[in-house]
Design a protein around this motif. Structure first.
Motif, short mmCIF file in Angstrom:
data_model
loop_
_atom_site.label_atom_id
_atom_site.label_comp_id
_atom_site.label_asym_id
_atom_site.label_seq_id
_atom_site.Cartn_x
_atom_site.Cartn_y
_atom_site.Cartn_z
N LEU A 18 1.06 -1.15 -0.06
CA LEU A 18 0.06 -0.21 0.37
C LEU A 18 0.63 0.77 0.54
O LEU A 18 1.43 1.19 0.86
CB LEU A 18 -0.83 0.00 1.31
CG LEU A 18 -2.04 0.90 1.40
CD1 LEU A 18 -3.13 0.45 -0.16
CD2 LEU A 18 -2.71 0.92 2.42
N LEU A 78 -3.99 14.00 4.68
CA LEU A 78 -4.17 12.52 4.40
C LEU A 78 -3.47 11.54 5.37
O LEU A 78 -3.52 10.72 5.45
CB LEU A 78 -3.23 12.36 3.25
CG LEU A 78 -3.62 13.45 1.92
CD1 LEU A 78 -2.85 13.45 0.98
CD2 LEU A 78 -4.53 12.30 1.07
N GLY A 79 -2.52 12.51 6.32
CA GLY A 79 -1.97 11.06 7.69
C GLY A 79 -0.61 11.34 7.27
O GLY A 79 0.17 10.93 8.53
N GLU A 102 3.30 0.12 6.69
CA GLU A 102 2.47 -1.44 7.53
C GLU A 102 0.93 -0.73 6.83
O GLU A 102 0.24 0.33 6.70
CB GLU A 102 2.48 -2.20 8.14
CG GLU A 102 3.75 -3.07 9.31
CD GLU A 102 3.37 -3.32 9.96
OE1 GLU A 102 4.02 -4.76 10.61
OE2 GLU A 102 2.76 -3.18 11.23
N ALA A 103 0.46 -1.45 5.93
CA ALA A 103 -0.86 -1.32 4.68
C ALA A 103 -1.46 -0.83 6.47
O ALA A 103 -2.80 0.15 6.26
CB ALA A 103 -1.15 -2.31 4.44
N ALA A 104 -2.00 -1.52 7.59
CA ALA A 104 -2.85 -1.80 8.77
C ALA A 104 -2.94 -0.09 9.03
O ALA A 104 -3.56 0.72 9.41
CB ALA A 104 -2.08 -3.02 9.60
N ALA A 105 -1.79 0.49 9.13
CA ALA A 105 -1.72 1.86 9.34
C ALA A 105 -2.58 2.72 9.18
O ALA A 105 -2.54 3.80 9.27
CB ALA A 105 -0.08 2.23 10.59
N TRP A 106 -2.37 2.69 7.03
CA TRP A 106 -3.26 4.12 6.59
C TRP A 106 -3.51 3.64 5.58
O TRP A 106 -4.80 4.19 5.27
CB TRP A 106 -2.03 3.83 5.44
CG TRP A 106 -0.73 4.01 5.97
CD1 TRP A 106 0.78 2.86 5.68
CD2 TRP A 106 -0.11 5.27 6.65
NE1 TRP A 106 1.75 3.54 6.37
CE2 TRP A 106 1.01 5.49 6.55
CE3 TRP A 106 -0.66 6.45 6.98
CZ2 TRP A 106 2.28 6.54 7.18
CZ3 TRP A 106 0.16 7.52 7.39
CH2 TRP A 106 1.35 7.28 7.65
N ALA A 107 -5.05 1.30 5.87
CA ALA A 107 -5.86 1.16 5.12
C ALA A 107 -7.21 2.37 5.37
O ALA A 107 -8.16 2.52 4.50
CB ALA A 107 -5.85 -0.05 4.66
N THR A 108 -6.88 2.64 7.03
CA THR A 108 -8.36 3.23 7.09
C THR A 108 -8.68 4.91 6.89
O THR A 108 -9.35 5.33 6.98
CB THR A 108 -8.43 3.39 9.44
OG1 THR A 108 -6.81 3.99 9.25
CG2 THR A 108 -8.44 1.64 9.58
N ASN A 109 -7.38 5.24 6.65
CA ASN A 109 -7.97 7.17 5.83
C ASN A 109 -8.35 7.06 4.35
O ASN A 109 -7.56 7.95 3.82
CB ASN A 109 -6.61 8.20 6.85
CG ASN A 109 -7.19 9.23 6.83
OD1 ASN A 109 -8.45 9.21 7.35
ND2 ASN A 109 -6.21 10.33 6.57
N LEU A 110 -9.01 6.80 4.10
CA LEU A 110 -9.23 6.98 2.97
C LEU A 110 -9.92 7.85 2.22
O LEU A 110 -9.47 8.55 1.13
CB LEU A 110 -9.65 5.26 1.69
CG LEU A 110 -8.78 3.67 1.65
CD1 LEU A 110 -9.84 2.59 1.18
CD2 LEU A 110 -8.65 4.65 0.72
N LEU A 111 -10.91 8.24 3.22
CA LEU A 111 -11.74 9.76 2.28
C LEU A 111 -10.98 10.63 2.42
O LEU A 111 -11.45 10.97 1.15
CB LEU A 111 -12.41 9.37 3.03
CG LEU A 111 -13.94 10.83 3.15
CD1 LEU A 111 -14.54 10.53 2.67
CD2 LEU A 111 -14.66 10.72 4.65
N PRO A 112 -10.27 10.93 2.84
CA PRO A 112 -9.25 12.24 2.52
C PRO A 112 -8.12 11.77 0.81
O PRO A 112 -8.10 13.05 0.33
CB PRO A 112 -8.07 12.61 3.59
CG PRO A 112 -8.63 12.22 4.85
CD PRO A 112 -9.84 10.42 4.77
#
Lengths: 503, 441
Positions: free
Chosen positions: A354, A387-388, A403-413
């Motif tokens: 990701l 975007l974080g 790691e993807a797990a840290a970033w996958a939840t902030n998709l809307l931005p």
């Protein structure tokens, strides 16, 4: 451009610099935008892009292709392209050079720099970083600068009155000179970096009451890794070695790192079983660095992080071991480790990785040949916050997660950034969509979608997906204003789609 | 004094087949109605498509319990200067500069606010004193996780996962996966911010939310639906982490579009300015709107005070002020719902008892926790105090742990959250409740 930065500054101080700067920057932008190829080749067919190792290298060992980059790299082949990228000094890079040369504070010596306005320092650091990621042809080098900036993370706003200045020095004098060099030199430069000593409180590490902060992170995060075999006792002993290692605050040499002997603990220490005899100062700090970078745990730790970044969130053990072996046999040669990684079978068959928000943002602008003007950099820096992943603003010393797990939840931005970017909502950033459509010989909606899919996804759309996008657009006449607007939205959604989030 | 907390071995993990199955790789395809259909206006079936199926022992089926708000103080908060053992002389012996004067030191500018004659609150935590007096706040001391690394990242991972550090799978995730309350809201578990804490990852999807007002697609209103449908179609396939998160995001946008975006004024005091106050206000608003929130996570960072920590005022006092004002505003704002709310405040470790030469404190071990809510037996401090004399300290001079943090959380999970499967939430650990909560009616 035949003169160095030093010559340039000699030409006559800030006033001249500011004047020439404008034109320098304009020329840089002009050059960066000139590279649009006359026609856009189709290197990959539908279904090939995700598995193609060359495209993977451009996406992971770079910030994604600009138009024409993929065709060129595919033609060169993975190995030749990699060798080119591993020798950045041989890559012509005038556009990015000019954009950075345009800056003033970024090139100052510490004494002069620390007298400037810190907001200007922050702004210049952002422009330098973003313009290089966007326009430098030394893409792998810039990605490694980012990698080490995370590894030796510094939070830009701890001690906010001085850190923006010190982070410029860290970026310019510690990270960048060694990003593709030897790990030993990188650690040494970081140990000498005033930003690091301030960030991790070593400037407050005195012999009567040692401060453990830097000592711990130097082993846990910079070299050995948390399971690298050291103890709390070692942390305390390393802290003693680093007592008095601080930053000069006054005088013409302020901003320099030095050993304040009155604050240094000259007693004997034992670290990782090795005795550090009494009576030594700077020499024992050098010994400490050598001990840490030569420790087998460091080889494994650095190899693991590199493989996680470039191959998979869960790094394959066999490759980690080979990269660690490369580290040990080459005295931590970063280029050699990257060769081991990018030429490996594991990389050739790597699972999707990701994109982190920064890579996502830069690669979106690059894919569509975006042009960023002055204020656009500020807008992009602000978007990175939403975007974080704002630049140099991860608070804790471990750096942004990988790691993807840290970033996958902030998709809307991400989705909203795509809509804003295409819709002209990111002031100062423009995309030459008309020119791209022409270069790709787009004649109707379907062919326009294919042209942009090649740029964004690396391949024409597969039939089922194409049908979704065609249905979304509705009309096929691209001279119709409404159809063009829908195609724009479709491009935003292509950038927002899963295929573009994975590298 | 017993040091039982330290004798707990690091949690064994991986011996339990059920637990092994609970990794994200074990998500099964749902095969049910897709969100694309939802976006096109069809009705929702029992399990929305974004909700991953987890292979696990059958979850306990029952009514939901309290809403849990979990506040994590990142960086290792110095609990000894928050819930202060002013009755222990060792506190003043180790902290000649950073200590807060005892409650009876009438001439001192900053004095401990006494709670029970032995412990007291830092003056910046004054807003919590009333909640304590009302019986709704319980501090727990000499508590924490059996971390020996004194590394932020190891300690946080251990505490938030409540288990091995190698699985991306947290205690709250396991709690939600083992309790079927019939709640299929996309906002069943939320985190305020842009990332999910490790405690929420793994088992059941959760939503990270920056603000209610901005939680929608920023397109022209008449285009929003079509864009959303196309995105839904593109993310319809796949059980990877991104596809699941995308469907979750689309569902949460849908849910939040049903409630208004304007903030109502708080019922009591104002929330403090800053990210933490704003986050607590957002959580309160979502709980109030009854959109299915069962667990909410909020972070407050900046507690890694190696230098210039401050005493009565300064860096850490400012953080405590934010924390206390935020908690008190939340308490007053949601007073009518307090009987079904539990708030937990925790941090990865405490800090060294002895202050360092930079007027700060280094990484330590035992710490305090705070629990607040209508179902909490508050008004007392829960502590088997190990003492602060040199021989009573552990490691390089740290507060011992006499109450494992899982004893606190485990009791809340069973009594307040209605989940009897505490063993599955903390695999390999047997919870000993300390009696701080009352059973939910």
């Amino acid at each position: 451009m035949g003169f160095s930065r030093r010559d340039f500054l000699k030409l006559g101080g800030l006033a001249t610099a500011a004047l020439s700067a404008t034109s320098c920057s304009a020329v840089g932008r002009e050059l960066a935008q000139r590279d649009l190829p006359e026609s856009l080749g189709v290197p990959l067919q539908s279904g090939e892009a995700a598995a193609d190792p060359v495209r993977r290298l451009l996406n992971r060992g770079g910030y994604g292709p600009r138009p024409g980059d993929l065709a060129r790299a595919v033609e060169m082949g993975l190995e030749a392209y990699l060798e080119e990228q591993l020798n950045p000094e041989q890559i012509e890079d005038t556009a990015a050079d000019l954009l950075v040369r345009n800056l003033t504070l970024y090139h100052m010596d510490p004494g002069q720099l620390t007298e400037q306005d810190r907001r200007d320092a922050t702004a210049e650091l952002f422009v330098a970083t973003l313009s290089r990621a966007l326009y430098s042809k030394r893409q792998l080098y810039e990605v490694m600068v980012e990698f080490w900036s995370d590894h030796f993370n510094i939070y830009l706003f701890k001690m906010r009155k001085v850190m923006p200045f010190l982070k410029i020095l860290d970026d310019r004098d510690a990270i960048r000179p060694h990003a593709l060099g030897r790990f030993r030199d990188l650690v040494t430069a970081s140990v000498h970096s005033p930003a690091m000593l301030v960030y991790l409180d070593n400037v407050r590490n005195h012999k009567e009451a040692p401060n453990e902060n830097y000592a711990r992170e130097l082993m846990e995060l910079h070299t050995l890794g948390v399971h690298g075999g050291y103890t709390q006792q070692d942390v305390q002993e390393v802290a003693r070695v680093l007592t008095g290692w601080t930053v000069r605050r006054r005088g013409p040499r302020r901003g320099e790192t030095f050993l304040d002997e009155g604050q240094h603990d000259f007693g004997e220490k034992t670290i990782l079983g090795r005795v550090f005899p009494a009576g030594r100062g700077v020499e024992e700090i050098e010994d400490l660095i050598n001990l840490l970078v030569e420790h087998p745990s460091t080889a494994t730790f650095i190899a693991t992080k590199l493989v996680r970044r470039f191959v998979a969130d869960e790094p394959p053990d066999a490759l980690v071991e080979r990269v660690a072996e490369t580290y040990r046999s080459t005295d931590g040669d970063i280029k050699a480790m990257l060769r081991t990684i990018f030429l490996s079978e594991e990389f050739a068959t790597a699972p999707p990785k990701l994109k982190r928000p920064y890579s996502f943002m830069i690669s979106a602008i690059r894919a569509l040949h975006g042009d960023v003007r002055g204020r656009g950099y500020r807008r992009l820096a602000n978007w990175l916050r939403t975007l974080g992943q704002p630049l140099f603003q991860w608070g804790t010393p471990d750096g942004y997660p990988d790691e993807a797990a840290a970033w996958a939840t902030n998709l809307l931005p991400r989705w909203n950034f795509c809509l804003a970017l295409i819709g002209g909502g990111v002031n100062g950033v423009t995309l030459p969509l008309e020119e791209l459509a022409q270069a790709g010989d787009a004649t109707d909606t379907d062919s326009a979608l294919d042209v942009f899919a090649q740029l964004i996804l690396g391949e024409p759309l597969e039939a089922a997906t194409k049908q979704l996008f065609s249905a979304y657009v509705g009309g096929s006449d691209i001279s119709d204003a409404e159809t063009r607007e829908r195609i724009g939205e479709a491009l935003a959604i292509m950038l927002a789609s899963p295929a573009f989030q994975w590298a | 004094m017993s040091k039982q907390g330290r004798s707990n071995p690091v949690l064994p993990v991986g011996h339990c087949a059920e637990y092994e199955q609970l990794t994200r790789r074990a998500f099964l395809g749902s095969g049910l109605r897709s969100l694309a259909a939802l976006a096109l206006g069809e009705t929702l079936v029992a399990y929305p498509a974004w909700m991953p199926r987890v292979a696990f022992a059958p979850p306990h089926v029952g009514p939901r319990g309290d809403t849990l708000v979990c506040i994590f103080l990142r960086g290792g908060a110095d609990g000894l200067n928050m819930v202060i053992p002013h009755g222990d002389e060792g506190y003043y012996e180790h902290r000649s500069v950073l200590s807060i004067a005892p409650p009876d030191a009438t001439q001192a500018e900053y004095r401990v606010l006494d709670l029970d004659g032995f412990f007291g609150l830092h003056p910046s935590l004054a807003p919590l004193q009333e909640i304590y007096a009302a019986g709704d706040l319980a501090p727990i001391h000499a508590t924490g996780a059996p971390d020996e690394s004194r590394s932020h990242f190891e300690a946080m991972a251990l505490m938030e996962r409540g288990a091995s550090t190698s699985d991306y799978n947290g205690w709250l995730g396991r709690h939600l996966a083992t309790l079927d309350t019939g709640n299929d809201s996309a906002l069943r578990a939320i985190a305020i911010g842009d990332m999910l804490p490790a405690s929420l990852t793994g088992a059941v999807s959760a939503t990270a939310l920056q603000s209610i007002a901005e939680h929608h697609l920023q397109a022209r209103e008449e285009r929003e639906g079509a864009i959303q449908s196309l995105l839904a179609a593109l993310y319809e396939q796949g059980e990877d982490i991104l596809a699941i998160a995308a469907r979750q995001t689309l569902a949460s946008i849908e849910t939040l579009s049903q409630i208004g975006t304007e903030n109502r004024p708080p019922r009591g005091r104002d929330y403090p300015e800053g990210d933490f106050g704003t986050a607590m206000r957002t959580v309160a608003r979502l709980i109030d709107a009854d959109v299915g929130v069962e667990v909410a996570c909020v972070d407050l960072g900046g507690w890694d005070t190696h230098a210039a920590q401050g005493s009565g005022q300064g860096q850490m006092a400012n953080l405590m002020d934010q924390l206390a004002q935020g908690l008190a505003a939340f308490y007053e704002d949601l007073q009518p719902l307090m009987d079904s709310l539990t708030v937990v405040v925790m941090s990865e470790f405490g800090r060294r008892v002895q202050e360092n030469g930079a007027l700060g404190t280094d990484h330590g071990h035992g710490n305090m926790m705070l629990v607040m809510g209508g179902g909490i037996r508050g008004g007392q401090v829960y502590a088997r105090w190990p003492g602060l004399q040199p021989e009573q300290l552990v490691g390089p001079g740290d507060l011992a742990i006499t109450t494992d943090y899982r004893d606190v959380l485990g009791e809340i999970i069973r009594k307040r959250l209605n989940n009897p499967q505490v063993d599955a939430v903390f695999p390999g650990y047997t919870v000993s409740e300390i009696g701080l909560a009352v059973e939910r009616e």
